[in-house]
Design an enzyme around this catalytic site. Sequence first.
Site, PDB file in Angstrom:
ATOM      1  N   CYS A 271      -1.048   6.206   9.083  1.00  0.00           N
ATOM      2  CA  CYS A 271      -1.404   4.926   8.469  1.00  0.00           C
ATOM      3  C   CYS A 271      -2.474   5.225   7.438  1.00  0.00           C
ATOM      4  CB  CYS A 271      -1.857   3.927   9.524  1.00  0.00           C
ATOM      5  SG  CYS A 271      -3.226   4.519  10.558  1.00  0.00           S
TER       6      CYS A 271
ATOM      7  N   ARG B 103       0.838  -1.209   0.000  1.00  0.00           N
ATOM      8  CA  ARG B 103       0.000   0.000   0.000  1.00  0.00           C
ATOM      9  C   ARG B 103       0.868   1.252   0.000  1.00  0.00           C
ATOM     10  NH1 ARG B 103      -4.566   0.389   4.352  1.00  0.00           N
ATOM     11  NH2 ARG B 103      -5.183   2.114   2.987  1.00  0.00           N
TER      12      ARG B 103
END
Length: 305
Positions: free
Chosen positions: A261, A203
């Site tokens: 995050c 990611r």
Amino acid sequence: MDPVEPAHASGAAVSAAWTTLVDVPTLVEALGREDLRVVDCRFTLSVGGADAGAGERAWAAAHIPGAVYAHLERDLSGPMGPGLGRHPWPDAEAFAAALTRWGIDATTRVVAYDDGDGAFAARLWWLLRCFGHHQVAVLDGGWAQWTATGAPLDVERAASPPPSIAPVATPAFDASRLLRDAEALQRHLDAGGVVLDARATARFRGEVEPLDPRAGHVPGAINRPYADNLAGGRFKPAAVLTTEFDAALGGRAPHEVVVMCGSGVTACHHLLAMAHAGLDGARLYAPSWSGWVDDPARPVATGAA
């Protein structure tokens, strides 16, 4: 109630002050104490049609004796808004009301757990820390470790109502521990600070993006997946985490670090691991990647940092 720091298989230690991690035997011994509140933070992120109510139903079916339930989106997050990310930081008054409902005041020791890798429990840990409540810890190994050891359960019945307490005072969240917008994050980077992204490497590099509209990372950020804090489902020993974070951060001091995050949840796992390693002082970019990419004009980097 301060435990002696027992050794266990993973080598991690329980904080004598109950400020980072607590292991299963220590919590079993403490069950039933009036000054203890256990909070079940089990949750399933809504990926691929997952049910956001699954964690609460699991708590209703079986939980650690006396545990109350905290829902990530209802209790540990606030209303959605531009630039706030998928799990916005909650309003202080709403969070104080939740603490009152759970029977948590300034005298209460809190242990949080979930049935994953500790990230949802760490979110509550960080919320309480930012609220000025420091006697809070995460159950190392969570629900899996609890049930694997045959520790006691409340099964198929609701938890006993928490004790009635006076409404919890509503201090402001500690702004020194939070960055609430992208402009503050950019100023931190421009000043030479470190941004540590806790998402999985794929990611971060922009190879996949299952949740947010754009793939990649904030230009200038570095990557350490939060799963690297664990070994065998439990937190690595403090000394190991110290060495690993020092290497990842190039020896920078914790106060020079902002963690992020996808939505401000798993980044709290890094904050917990760093505190356990004696590296307390980093801050959270609360909106995280989902807040950063809310503005399509913001730059996005792909590939390795």
